[in-house]
Design a protein around this motif. Structure first.
Motif: not given
Lengths: 243, 243
Positions: B155-157, B159-160, B174, B177, B181
Protein backbone atom coordinates in the motif's frame (compact mmCIF):
# COMPACT_ATOMS: atom_id res chain seq x y z
CA UNK A 1 -2.99 1.96 17.08
CA UNK A 2 0.73 1.93 17.76
CA UNK A 3 3.95 1.25 15.97
CA UNK A 4 7.10 0.24 17.87
CA UNK A 5 10.32 -0.96 16.32
CA UNK A 6 13.49 -2.45 17.75
CA UNK A 7 16.70 -3.10 15.79
CA UNK A 8 19.64 -5.12 17.11
CA UNK A 9 22.99 -4.28 15.50
CA UNK A 10 26.62 -5.13 16.17
CA UNK A 11 27.03 -1.48 17.30
CA UNK A 12 24.04 -1.43 19.63
CA UNK A 13 20.29 -0.93 19.48
CA UNK A 14 17.80 1.42 17.88
CA UNK A 15 14.38 1.59 19.52
CA UNK A 16 11.51 3.75 18.36
CA UNK A 17 7.85 4.26 19.16
CA UNK A 18 5.04 6.52 18.00
CA UNK A 19 2.76 8.46 20.37
CA UNK A 20 -0.81 7.97 19.23
CA UNK A 21 -3.33 6.39 21.58
CA UNK A 22 -6.88 5.86 20.47
CA UNK A 23 -9.96 4.17 21.80
CA UNK A 24 -12.25 4.77 18.86
CA UNK A 25 -11.55 7.53 16.37
CA UNK A 26 -13.19 10.17 18.56
CA UNK A 27 -11.02 9.48 21.61
CA UNK A 28 -7.41 10.12 20.74
CA UNK A 29 -4.48 11.25 22.82
CA UNK A 30 -0.70 11.41 22.80
CA UNK A 31 1.10 9.06 25.16
CA UNK A 32 4.67 7.94 25.73
CA UNK A 33 5.20 4.31 24.77
CA UNK A 34 8.94 4.12 25.39
CA UNK A 35 10.05 3.83 29.03
CA UNK A 36 13.74 3.80 29.98
CA UNK A 37 15.19 2.16 33.09
CA UNK A 38 18.77 3.23 33.63
CA UNK A 39 21.54 2.56 36.14
CA UNK A 40 24.34 4.62 34.57
CA UNK A 41 27.39 2.52 33.82
CA UNK A 42 25.57 -0.74 34.60
CA UNK A 43 22.19 -1.13 32.95
CA UNK A 44 19.99 0.44 30.29
CA UNK A 45 16.60 -1.15 29.58
CA UNK A 46 13.99 0.32 27.23
CA UNK A 47 10.43 -1.00 27.31
CA UNK A 48 8.18 -0.21 24.32
CA UNK A 49 4.45 -0.90 24.60
CA UNK A 50 1.57 -1.78 22.27
CA UNK A 51 -1.98 -2.91 22.93
CA UNK A 52 -4.30 -2.04 25.79
CA UNK A 53 -2.90 1.14 27.33
CA UNK A 54 -4.26 0.48 30.83
CA UNK A 55 -2.56 -2.94 30.79
CA UNK A 56 0.81 -1.74 29.50
CA UNK A 57 0.82 1.29 31.80
CA UNK A 58 0.03 -0.98 34.76
CA UNK A 59 3.00 -3.19 33.84
CA UNK A 60 5.42 -0.29 33.31
CA UNK A 61 4.29 1.49 36.49
CA UNK A 62 4.75 -1.70 38.52
CA UNK A 63 8.23 -2.11 37.02
CA UNK A 64 9.04 1.51 37.90
CA UNK A 65 7.81 1.14 41.48
CA UNK A 66 9.78 -2.04 42.08
CA UNK A 67 12.98 -0.85 40.40
CA UNK A 68 15.70 -0.53 43.03
CA UNK A 69 13.50 -2.01 45.77
CA UNK A 70 15.52 -5.19 45.99
CA UNK A 71 12.28 -7.22 46.01
CA UNK A 72 13.24 -10.69 44.69
CA UNK A 73 12.01 -11.33 41.16
CA UNK A 74 10.44 -7.83 40.98
CA UNK A 75 13.41 -5.48 40.82
CA UNK A 76 14.44 -4.73 37.26
CA UNK A 77 17.65 -3.05 38.42
CA UNK A 78 18.66 -6.29 40.16
CA UNK A 79 18.26 -8.40 36.99
CA UNK A 80 21.49 -10.09 35.99
CA UNK A 81 20.63 -10.55 32.32
CA UNK A 82 18.24 -9.17 29.70
CA UNK A 83 16.66 -12.64 29.67
CA UNK A 84 15.79 -12.12 33.35
CA UNK A 85 14.35 -8.71 32.48
CA UNK A 86 12.17 -10.22 29.74
CA UNK A 87 10.96 -12.92 32.12
CA UNK A 88 10.20 -10.34 34.80
CA UNK A 89 8.16 -8.22 32.38
CA UNK A 90 6.35 -11.25 30.94
CA UNK A 91 5.48 -12.30 34.49
CA UNK A 92 4.23 -8.83 35.38
CA UNK A 93 2.07 -8.81 32.23
CA UNK A 94 0.53 -12.15 33.26
CA UNK A 95 -0.22 -10.75 36.73
CA UNK A 96 -2.01 -7.71 35.30
CA UNK A 97 -4.02 -9.82 32.83
CA UNK A 98 -4.93 -12.31 35.58
CA UNK A 99 -6.14 -9.45 37.78
CA UNK A 100 -7.86 -7.18 35.19
CA UNK A 101 -8.43 -9.27 32.05
CA UNK A 102 -11.78 -10.71 33.07
CA UNK A 103 -13.19 -7.25 33.86
CA UNK A 104 -11.87 -5.64 30.68
CA UNK A 105 -12.89 -8.37 28.19
CA UNK A 106 -16.54 -7.21 27.79
CA UNK A 107 -15.27 -3.78 26.67
CA UNK A 108 -12.31 -4.79 24.51
CA UNK A 109 -9.06 -6.68 24.29
CA UNK A 110 -7.12 -6.44 27.58
CA UNK A 111 -3.85 -7.69 26.10
CA UNK A 112 -0.58 -5.90 25.53
CA UNK A 113 2.79 -6.67 23.97
CA UNK A 114 6.27 -5.24 24.54
CA UNK A 115 9.60 -4.79 22.89
CA UNK A 116 12.37 -4.87 25.47
CA UNK A 117 15.88 -3.87 24.47
CA UNK A 118 18.95 -2.96 26.42
CA UNK A 119 22.18 -4.06 27.96
CA UNK A 120 23.34 -5.26 31.37
CA UNK A 121 27.05 -5.42 32.25
CA UNK A 122 28.59 -8.75 31.29
CA UNK A 123 26.33 -9.22 28.24
CA UNK A 124 26.07 -7.72 24.76
CA UNK A 125 22.95 -5.64 23.95
CA UNK A 126 19.85 -7.82 23.52
CA UNK A 127 16.34 -7.33 22.18
CA UNK A 128 13.11 -9.24 22.97
CA UNK A 129 9.50 -9.29 21.82
CA UNK A 130 7.17 -10.15 24.71
CA UNK A 131 3.88 -11.62 23.52
CA UNK A 132 0.44 -11.16 25.09
CA UNK A 133 0.89 -14.57 26.71
CA UNK A 134 3.97 -13.35 28.59
CA UNK A 135 6.38 -15.58 26.67
CA UNK A 136 8.96 -14.01 24.38
CA UNK A 137 11.40 -14.35 21.48
CA UNK A 138 14.81 -12.76 21.02
CA UNK A 139 16.29 -10.94 18.02
CA UNK A 140 19.55 -12.26 16.54
CA UNK A 141 21.88 -11.63 13.63
CA UNK A 142 19.40 -13.60 11.48
CA UNK A 143 16.41 -11.51 12.48
CA UNK A 144 17.69 -8.10 13.39
CA UNK A 145 14.44 -6.24 13.84
CA UNK A 146 11.26 -6.81 15.84
CA UNK A 147 8.03 -4.86 15.55
CA UNK A 148 4.77 -4.55 17.50
CA UNK A 149 1.49 -2.81 16.68
CA UNK A 150 0.91 -1.68 13.09
CA UNK A 151 3.90 -3.60 11.69
CA UNK A 152 3.30 -4.12 7.99
CA UNK A 153 3.50 -0.73 6.27
CA UNK A 154 6.95 -0.08 7.74
CA UNK A 155 8.40 -3.53 7.09
CA UNK A 156 9.34 -3.39 3.36
CA UNK A 157 11.95 -0.63 3.81
CA UNK A 158 13.59 -2.64 6.62
CA UNK A 159 13.45 -5.91 4.65
CA UNK A 160 15.20 -4.14 1.79
CA UNK A 161 17.74 -1.90 3.45
CA UNK A 162 18.73 -3.31 6.85
CA UNK A 163 21.85 -5.50 6.85
CA UNK A 164 24.38 -6.76 9.38
CA UNK A 165 26.65 -3.91 8.27
CA UNK A 166 24.12 -1.15 9.02
CA UNK A 167 25.45 1.42 11.49
CA UNK A 168 23.47 2.81 14.40
CA UNK A 169 22.92 6.15 12.66
CA UNK A 170 21.87 4.49 9.39
CA UNK A 171 19.46 2.29 11.34
CA UNK A 172 18.01 5.35 13.06
CA UNK A 173 17.40 6.86 9.61
CA UNK A 174 15.78 3.61 8.37
CA UNK A 175 13.60 3.56 11.49
CA UNK A 176 12.32 7.04 10.72
CA UNK A 177 11.64 6.03 7.09
CA UNK A 178 9.75 2.99 8.42
CA UNK A 179 7.67 5.30 10.62
CA UNK A 180 7.10 7.64 7.67
CA UNK A 181 5.65 4.78 5.59
CA UNK A 182 3.46 3.66 8.50
CA UNK A 183 2.17 7.16 9.25
CA UNK A 184 1.31 7.81 5.60
CA UNK A 185 -0.78 4.62 5.39
CA UNK A 186 -2.29 4.51 8.89
CA UNK A 187 -3.62 7.72 10.45
CA UNK A 188 -3.70 6.12 13.90
CA UNK A 189 0.10 6.07 14.09
CA UNK A 190 1.48 9.54 14.71
CA UNK A 191 4.39 11.74 15.83
CA UNK A 192 6.17 12.59 18.04
CA UNK A 193 8.47 9.61 17.64
CA UNK A 194 10.59 8.60 20.62
CA UNK A 195 13.90 7.36 19.27
CA UNK A 196 16.72 5.81 21.29
CA UNK A 197 20.11 5.10 19.74
CA UNK A 198 21.89 2.94 22.27
CA UNK A 199 25.61 2.47 21.58
CA UNK A 200 26.87 -0.91 22.80
CA UNK A 201 28.77 -0.74 26.12
CA UNK A 202 27.81 2.91 26.67
CA UNK A 203 25.38 1.97 29.48
CA UNK A 204 23.71 5.31 28.94
CA UNK A 205 20.41 6.42 27.39
CA UNK A 206 21.62 9.92 26.56
CA UNK A 207 20.83 9.47 22.86
CA UNK A 208 17.10 9.37 23.49
CA UNK A 209 15.30 11.97 21.37
CA UNK A 210 11.71 12.99 20.81
CA UNK A 211 11.22 13.76 17.12
CA UNK A 212 8.36 16.21 16.78
CA UNK A 213 6.19 16.64 13.67
CA UNK A 214 7.91 19.96 12.90
CA UNK A 215 11.48 18.78 13.48
CA UNK A 216 13.58 20.11 10.57
CA UNK A 217 15.42 16.80 10.02
CA UNK A 218 12.15 14.82 10.02
CA UNK A 219 10.58 17.25 7.52
CA UNK A 220 13.65 17.09 5.27
CA UNK A 221 13.83 13.28 5.50
CA UNK A 222 10.19 12.86 4.44
CA UNK A 223 10.51 15.37 1.64
CA UNK A 224 13.76 14.03 0.19
CA UNK A 225 12.48 10.46 0.37
CA UNK A 226 9.15 11.32 -1.27
CA UNK A 227 10.83 13.29 -4.06
CA UNK A 228 13.58 10.70 -4.55
CA UNK A 229 11.05 7.88 -4.73
CA UNK A 230 8.90 9.75 -7.25
CA UNK A 231 12.00 10.35 -9.40
CA UNK A 232 13.04 6.70 -9.08
CA UNK A 233 9.62 5.44 -10.11
CA UNK A 234 9.51 7.77 -13.15
CA UNK A 235 13.00 6.69 -14.17
CA UNK A 236 11.86 3.07 -14.62
CA UNK A 237 10.22 2.42 -18.00
CA UNK A 238 6.59 1.20 -18.03
CA UNK A 239 5.86 -2.49 -18.71
CA UNK A 240 5.84 -3.62 -22.35
CA UNK A 241 2.60 -4.63 -24.07
CA UNK A 242 3.02 -8.33 -23.35
CA UNK A 243 -0.29 -9.46 -24.88
CA UNK B 1 -2.31 -15.91 1.09
CA UNK B 2 -3.22 -13.73 -1.85
CA UNK B 3 -2.72 -10.22 -3.07
CA UNK B 4 -5.09 -8.63 -5.58
CA UNK B 5 -5.13 -4.99 -6.61
CA UNK B 6 -7.50 -2.90 -8.69
CA UNK B 7 -6.87 0.67 -9.85
CA UNK B 8 -9.49 2.92 -11.42
CA UNK B 9 -8.12 5.67 -13.65
CA UNK B 10 -9.55 8.20 -16.09
CA UNK B 11 -7.94 6.10 -18.85
CA UNK B 12 -9.28 2.75 -17.69
CA UNK B 13 -8.44 0.03 -15.17
CA UNK B 14 -5.42 -1.90 -13.99
CA UNK B 15 -6.15 -5.22 -12.30
CA UNK B 16 -3.54 -7.59 -10.92
CA UNK B 17 -3.39 -10.79 -8.87
CA UNK B 18 -0.71 -13.14 -7.61
CA UNK B 19 -0.87 -16.93 -8.02
CA UNK B 20 0.00 -18.49 -4.68
CA UNK B 21 -2.51 -20.74 -2.96
CA UNK B 22 -1.72 -22.27 0.37
CA UNK B 23 -3.52 -24.29 3.00
CA UNK B 24 -0.71 -24.49 5.54
CA UNK B 25 2.89 -24.00 4.51
CA UNK B 26 3.27 -27.60 3.34
CA UNK B 27 0.36 -27.47 0.91
CA UNK B 28 1.05 -24.85 -1.70
CA UNK B 29 0.01 -24.54 -5.30
CA UNK B 30 -0.26 -22.04 -8.12
CA UNK B 31 -3.75 -20.98 -9.11
CA UNK B 32 -5.31 -18.34 -11.32
CA UNK B 33 -7.15 -15.69 -9.31
CA UNK B 34 -8.11 -13.38 -12.16
CA UNK B 35 -11.04 -14.48 -14.31
CA UNK B 36 -12.15 -12.50 -17.35
CA UNK B 37 -15.67 -12.42 -18.80
CA UNK B 38 -15.73 -10.78 -22.20
CA UNK B 39 -18.25 -9.95 -24.86
CA UNK B 40 -16.02 -8.20 -27.41
CA UNK B 41 -17.22 -4.70 -28.16
CA UNK B 42 -19.82 -4.78 -25.36
CA UNK B 43 -18.53 -5.99 -22.02
CA UNK B 44 -15.32 -6.78 -20.19
CA UNK B 45 -15.52 -7.92 -16.56
CA UNK B 46 -12.55 -9.11 -14.50
CA UNK B 47 -13.15 -10.96 -11.22
CA UNK B 48 -10.21 -11.22 -8.78
CA UNK B 49 -10.49 -13.60 -5.82
CA UNK B 50 -9.10 -13.84 -2.29
CA UNK B 51 -9.98 -16.06 0.64
CA UNK B 52 -11.22 -19.65 0.66
CA UNK B 53 -10.32 -21.07 -2.75
CA UNK B 54 -13.17 -23.61 -2.86
CA UNK B 55 -15.64 -20.79 -2.18
CA UNK B 56 -14.22 -18.36 -4.74
CA UNK B 57 -13.85 -21.09 -7.39
CA UNK B 58 -17.46 -22.15 -6.79
CA UNK B 59 -18.60 -18.56 -7.34
CA UNK B 60 -16.49 -18.01 -10.47
CA UNK B 61 -17.47 -21.39 -11.96
CA UNK B 62 -21.15 -20.67 -11.36
CA UNK B 63 -20.70 -17.26 -13.05
CA UNK B 64 -18.96 -18.93 -15.98
CA UNK B 65 -21.69 -21.57 -16.37
CA UNK B 66 -24.49 -19.03 -16.30
CA UNK B 67 -22.79 -16.49 -18.58
CA UNK B 68 -24.76 -16.23 -21.81
CA UNK B 69 -27.52 -18.53 -20.54
CA UNK B 70 -30.05 -15.74 -20.34
CA UNK B 71 -31.13 -16.97 -16.88
CA UNK B 72 -32.63 -13.92 -15.14
CA UNK B 73 -30.36 -12.50 -12.42
CA UNK B 74 -27.70 -15.16 -13.13
CA UNK B 75 -26.30 -14.19 -16.51
CA UNK B 76 -23.31 -11.90 -16.19
CA UNK B 77 -23.34 -11.16 -19.92
CA UNK B 78 -26.89 -9.86 -19.62
CA UNK B 79 -26.02 -7.37 -16.85
CA UNK B 80 -26.77 -3.80 -17.84
CA UNK B 81 -24.32 -2.13 -15.44
CA UNK B 82 -21.24 -2.99 -13.39
CA UNK B 83 -23.42 -2.37 -10.32
CA UNK B 84 -25.65 -5.24 -11.50
CA UNK B 85 -22.55 -7.40 -11.98
CA UNK B 86 -21.35 -6.65 -8.42
CA UNK B 87 -24.79 -7.46 -7.05
CA UNK B 88 -24.93 -10.72 -9.03
CA UNK B 89 -21.50 -11.81 -7.72
CA UNK B 90 -22.34 -10.78 -4.13
CA UNK B 91 -25.54 -12.82 -4.39
CA UNK B 92 -23.69 -15.84 -5.78
CA UNK B 93 -21.17 -15.58 -2.92
CA UNK B 94 -24.03 -15.59 -0.40
CA UNK B 95 -25.51 -18.68 -2.05
CA UNK B 96 -22.23 -20.58 -1.82
CA UNK B 97 -21.67 -19.58 1.82
CA UNK B 98 -25.27 -20.51 2.71
CA UNK B 99 -24.77 -23.93 1.10
CA UNK B 100 -21.17 -24.77 2.15
CA UNK B 101 -20.25 -22.43 5.02
CA UNK B 102 -21.65 -24.57 7.81
CA UNK B 103 -19.70 -27.63 6.61
CA UNK B 104 -16.44 -25.75 6.09
CA UNK B 105 -16.39 -23.77 9.36
CA UNK B 106 -14.94 -26.59 11.53
CA UNK B 107 -11.92 -26.76 9.19
CA UNK B 108 -11.33 -23.08 8.49
CA UNK B 109 -12.80 -19.83 7.28
CA UNK B 110 -15.25 -20.42 4.38
CA UNK B 111 -15.33 -16.77 3.32
CA UNK B 112 -14.04 -15.11 0.19
CA UNK B 113 -13.79 -11.60 -1.18
CA UNK B 114 -13.59 -10.21 -4.71
CA UNK B 115 -12.43 -7.24 -6.71
CA UNK B 116 -14.64 -6.75 -9.74
CA UNK B 117 -13.60 -4.30 -12.42
CA UNK B 118 -14.70 -3.71 -15.95
CA UNK B 119 -16.92 -1.81 -18.32
CA UNK B 120 -20.31 -2.33 -19.90
CA UNK B 121 -21.44 -0.24 -22.86
CA UNK B 122 -23.19 2.97 -21.77
CA UNK B 123 -21.06 3.33 -18.62
CA UNK B 124 -17.48 4.35 -17.81
CA UNK B 125 -15.17 1.67 -16.36
CA UNK B 126 -16.02 0.85 -12.73
CA UNK B 127 -14.35 -1.04 -9.90
CA UNK B 128 -15.89 -2.76 -6.84
CA UNK B 129 -14.72 -4.55 -3.72
CA UNK B 130 -17.16 -7.32 -2.75
CA UNK B 131 -16.96 -8.19 0.94
CA UNK B 132 -17.42 -11.63 2.52
CA UNK B 133 -20.96 -10.57 3.41
CA UNK B 134 -21.82 -10.10 -0.28
CA UNK B 135 -22.18 -6.32 0.00
CA UNK B 136 -19.74 -4.06 -1.78
CA UNK B 137 -18.10 -0.64 -2.16
CA UNK B 138 -17.04 1.18 -5.32
CA UNK B 139 -13.79 2.95 -6.16
CA UNK B 140 -13.93 6.61 -7.18
CA UNK B 141 -11.63 9.50 -8.02
CA UNK B 142 -11.20 9.97 -4.26
CA UNK B 143 -10.18 6.35 -3.63
CA UNK B 144 -8.66 5.10 -6.83
CA UNK B 145 -7.37 1.73 -5.67
CA UNK B 146 -8.87 -1.27 -3.89
CA UNK B 147 -7.00 -4.26 -2.48
CA UNK B 148 -7.87 -7.70 -1.11
CA UNK B 149 -5.74 -10.33 0.64
CA UNK B 150 -2.32 -9.28 1.93
CA UNK B 151 -2.92 -5.59 1.40
CA UNK B 152 -0.53 -3.69 3.66
CA UNK B 153 3.00 -4.22 2.36
CA UNK B 154 2.04 -3.01 -1.11
CA UNK B 155 0.00 0.00 0.00
CA UNK B 156 2.70 2.63 0.81
CA UNK B 157 3.98 2.84 -2.79
CA UNK B 158 0.40 3.38 -4.04
CA UNK B 159 -0.38 5.93 -1.32
CA UNK B 160 2.71 7.86 -2.39
CA UNK B 161 2.77 7.59 -6.16
CA UNK B 162 -0.74 7.08 -7.51
CA UNK B 163 -2.55 10.25 -8.56
CA UNK B 164 -5.50 11.19 -10.74
CA UNK B 165 -3.01 11.98 -13.50
CA UNK B 166 -1.40 8.50 -13.51
CA UNK B 167 -1.60 6.82 -16.91
CA UNK B 168 -2.55 3.18 -17.44
CA UNK B 169 1.05 2.16 -18.16
CA UNK B 170 2.40 4.04 -15.14
CA UNK B 171 -0.28 2.41 -12.97
CA UNK B 172 0.73 -1.01 -14.33
CA UNK B 173 4.32 -0.25 -13.28
CA UNK B 174 3.17 0.89 -9.81
CA UNK B 175 1.09 -2.28 -9.50
CA UNK B 176 4.15 -4.42 -10.16
CA UNK B 177 6.16 -2.40 -7.60
CA UNK B 178 3.33 -2.93 -5.11
CA UNK B 179 3.52 -6.69 -5.78
CA UNK B 180 7.32 -6.59 -5.45
CA UNK B 181 7.03 -5.05 -1.95
CA UNK B 182 4.39 -7.60 -0.95
CA UNK B 183 6.35 -10.58 -2.24
CA UNK B 184 9.53 -9.49 -0.48
CA UNK B 185 7.74 -9.25 2.88
CA UNK B 186 5.28 -12.16 2.59
CA UNK B 187 6.48 -15.46 1.14
CA UNK B 188 2.91 -16.65 0.65
CA UNK B 189 2.33 -14.13 -2.16
CA UNK B 190 4.11 -15.20 -5.34
CA UNK B 191 4.48 -14.90 -9.12
CA UNK B 192 3.27 -15.30 -11.77
CA UNK B 193 1.29 -12.09 -11.65
CA UNK B 194 -1.76 -11.79 -13.86
CA UNK B 195 -1.98 -8.19 -15.01
CA UNK B 196 -4.78 -6.64 -17.02
CA UNK B 197 -4.51 -3.16 -18.46
CA UNK B 198 -7.99 -2.26 -19.62
CA UNK B 199 -8.20 0.86 -21.77
CA UNK B 200 -11.52 2.68 -21.33
CA UNK B 201 -13.99 2.08 -24.20
CA UNK B 202 -11.81 -0.66 -25.72
CA UNK B 203 -14.23 -3.41 -24.60
CA UNK B 204 -11.39 -5.87 -25.00
CA UNK B 205 -9.18 -7.79 -22.58
CA UNK B 206 -6.33 -8.20 -25.04
CA UNK B 207 -3.86 -6.47 -22.69
CA UNK B 208 -3.99 -9.32 -20.19
CA UNK B 209 -0.51 -10.64 -19.44
CA UNK B 210 0.96 -13.26 -17.15
CA UNK B 211 4.20 -11.93 -15.70
CA UNK B 212 6.42 -14.89 -14.83
CA UNK B 213 9.18 -14.86 -12.22
CA UNK B 214 11.84 -14.86 -14.98
CA UNK B 215 10.23 -12.18 -17.15
CA UNK B 216 13.04 -9.78 -18.22
CA UNK B 217 11.00 -6.64 -17.50
CA UNK B 218 10.00 -7.91 -14.04
CA UNK B 219 13.62 -8.76 -13.21
CA UNK B 220 14.82 -5.36 -14.40
CA UNK B 221 12.04 -3.53 -12.54
CA UNK B 222 12.88 -5.23 -9.23
CA UNK B 223 16.60 -4.67 -9.66
CA UNK B 224 16.40 -1.03 -10.69
CA UNK B 225 13.98 -0.27 -7.89
CA UNK B 226 16.10 -2.06 -5.25
CA UNK B 227 19.28 -0.30 -6.40
CA UNK B 228 17.59 3.07 -6.77
CA UNK B 229 16.05 2.81 -3.31
CA UNK B 230 19.37 1.83 -1.74
CA UNK B 231 21.00 4.85 -3.40
CA UNK B 232 18.18 7.12 -2.30
CA UNK B 233 18.42 5.97 1.31
CA UNK B 234 22.21 6.45 1.37
CA UNK B 235 21.88 9.91 -0.15
CA UNK B 236 19.85 11.12 2.85
CA UNK B 237 22.03 12.17 5.80
CA UNK B 238 21.58 10.31 9.11
CA UNK B 239 19.65 11.96 11.95
CA UNK B 240 21.53 14.49 14.09
CA UNK B 241 22.42 13.73 17.73
CA UNK B 242 19.37 15.42 19.16
CA UNK B 243 20.04 14.55 22.79
Amino acid sequence: MTYCLGILLPDGLVLASDSRSNAGIDQVALVKKLAVFEVPGQQVVAVLSAGNLATTQAVVTALRESAGSGAPGQDLHAARSMFDVAQLIGGKLREVIARDGHYVQPFGDPHGTFLVGGQITGEPPRLFHIYSAGNFVEASDRSRFLQIGETKYGKPILDRALTNATTLDEAAKLSLLSFDATMRSNLSVDAPIDLLRYAADSFSARNLATVEKDDPYWIELRQRYAEGLANLVSSIPPPPQWG
